[in-house]
Design an enzyme around this catalytic site. Structure first.
Site, PDB file in Angstrom:
ATOM      1  CG  ASP A 170      -9.801  -1.918  -6.195  1.00 35.35           C
ATOM      2  OD1 ASP A 170     -10.935  -2.411  -6.319  1.00 35.35           O
ATOM      3  OD2 ASP A 170      -9.226  -1.858  -5.080  1.00 35.35           O
ATOM      4  CG  ASP A 173      -4.135  -0.778  -3.890  1.00 36.81           C
ATOM      5  OD1 ASP A 173      -4.410   0.190  -4.633  1.00 36.81           O
ATOM      6  OD2 ASP A 173      -5.010  -1.433  -3.282  1.00 36.81           O
ATOM      7  CE  LYS A 189     -10.778  -4.753  -3.541  1.00 40.02           C
ATOM      8  NZ  LYS A 189     -10.347  -3.408  -3.136  1.00 40.02           N
ATOM      9  CE  LYS A 201      -4.216  -1.773   0.421  1.00 42.86           C
ATOM     10  NZ  LYS A 201      -5.295  -1.506  -0.540  1.00 42.86           N
ATOM     11  CD  GLU A 242      -5.505  -3.043  -6.301  1.00 42.42           C
ATOM     12  OE1 GLU A 242      -4.656  -3.935  -6.115  1.00 42.42           O
ATOM     13  OE2 GLU A 242      -6.594  -3.023  -5.698  1.00 42.42           O
TER      14      GLU A 242
HETATM   15 MG   LIG Z   1      -7.227  -1.649  -4.153  1.00 46.30          MG
END
Ligand SMILES: [Mg+2]
Length: 358
Positions: free
Chosen positions: A243, A190, A267, A162, A218
């Site tokens: 995403d 991400d 997701k 992240k 991402e």
């Molecule tokens: Mg993500």
């Protein structure tokens, strides 16, 4: 097998360490779980995390959406009427995708139970095991390096890093982690919408020029900035994964047609469940766009549903299903086994979840 009762409850599971992204910091999985009981006593489980910064949903809104808008229309419906039930869920209200996902997965759980098979087999899959990455929260570089090395010791071969708050520092973070973990660990980066398109191109190119290999980057820019996503995708070599830009099948069509990403992250909490996720898979397959299946901060019920989808579909080539690994306890019995990076699918019918310990 008719739907007789739909109940909601709340779970609160402390995380092993705080989960930090460019969007938020969270200390526990505090989700709404649902239980659908049929007239012959079968039970289906579902779960929704209230991810206000991504789907706009809160605990109260998820509960209200399920109890007042989605559930009433489903009572008395035959589980075998999957198409009818899914139509009712999707048209019960707009948005509220996590609330819809919780009900959708509980219905699929029951549908697979009525077939006497694990859900991934009912969906046509044969992968008995999948591999997930592990998320490394955004922190000071030394802490991220330490967390990355710990993850590798636990057997993870793919890390999801992240970043997205500070451009130059993000480059240093990724460089330090790559040096520490060596060349054979896959790194997924991400940014959670944290960069501008120009920042993203500069940062990714810089890393590429330093010879730092990345499996993907991402959501580098804002979810609605399709033009920015397209710019980044066209100007770097590293695959770009959409995403937050892709919730629905229609979003997937838009992003693919505009060539605004190379890969799509599905997701269930964004798509509103498995039904819509299957449509995204079909669209992506038509264009040869590989998908990842990810999760929000979810515990085992919702992540199990995502794992069943991942085990079922060939176009899903990556899994980011580390929710249960981030939880300090597992309050459920049954379901797939989450053994570090390995997710071994259950042999029992449905999602495999048998009950809750708490
Ligand atoms: Mg993500």
């Amino acid at each position: 097998m008719k739907i007789a009762k739909i109940e909601t409850a709340e779970v609160n599971i402390p995380l092993v360490t705080p989960f930090k992204t460019a969007l938020r910091t969270v200390n526990s999985v505090n989700d709404i779980v649902i239980r659908i009981t049929t007239d012959d006593g079968q039970i289906g489980y579902g779960e929704a995390p209230p991810t206000a910064v991504i789907t706009g949903e809160t605990k109260d809104s998820v509960r209200c959406a399920i109890e007042e808008f989605i559930a009433p229309g489903l009572i008395g419906m035959e589980i075998e009427n999957l198409e009818g039930i899914m139509g009712k869920i999707q048209t019960s209200m707009v948005k509220n995708t996590s609330a819809k996902a919780a009900v959708d997965m509980a219905v699929y759980d029951l549908f697979a139970k009525s077939c006497g098979k694990p859900l991934y087999k009912v969906l046509g899959g044969s992968k008995g095991e999948i591999e997930t990455d592990l998320t490394i929260s955004v922190n000071e570089t030394e802490e991220m390096v330490k967390d990355s090395l710990l993850a590798i010791q636990q057997g993870f071969r793919i890390l999801k890093i992240k970043v997205g708050k500070e451009g130059q520092k993000d480059v240093e973070r990724i460089k330090a982690i790559r040096q520490a973990v060596g060349p054979h660990i896959k790194l997924r980066i991400d940014a959670n919408q944290g960069w501008t398109a120009k920042d993203a191109v500069r940062i990714i190119r810089k890393l590429e020029d330093m010879g730092i290999d990345m499996d993907l980057v991402e959501q580098p820019v804002n979810a609605h900035d399709f033009e920015g996503m397209r710019q980044v995708t066209s100007q770097v070599d590293t695959p770009i994964l959409a995403d937050e830009s892709v919730f629905s099948a229609l979003d997937a069509i838009h992003i693919i047609r505009e060539r605004a990403a190379d890969l799509i992250n599905i997701k269930l909490m964004k798509s509103g469940g498995i039904y819509e996720a299957l449509k995204i898979c079909a669209i992506a397959e038509c264009w040869g766009v590989e998908c990842m299946v990810g999760c929000m901060l979810e515990s085992k019920i919702a992540v199990s549903a995502a794992a069943h989808l991942a085990a079922a579909k060939g176009i899903i080539t990556r899994a980011d299903l580390d929710g249960p690994s981030l939880c300090s306890v597992d309050p459920y019995t049954g379901g797939p086994s989450f053994l570090g990076p390995r997710i071994i699918m259950n042999r029992e019918p449905g999602l495999g979840i048998i009950g809750m310990n708490q």
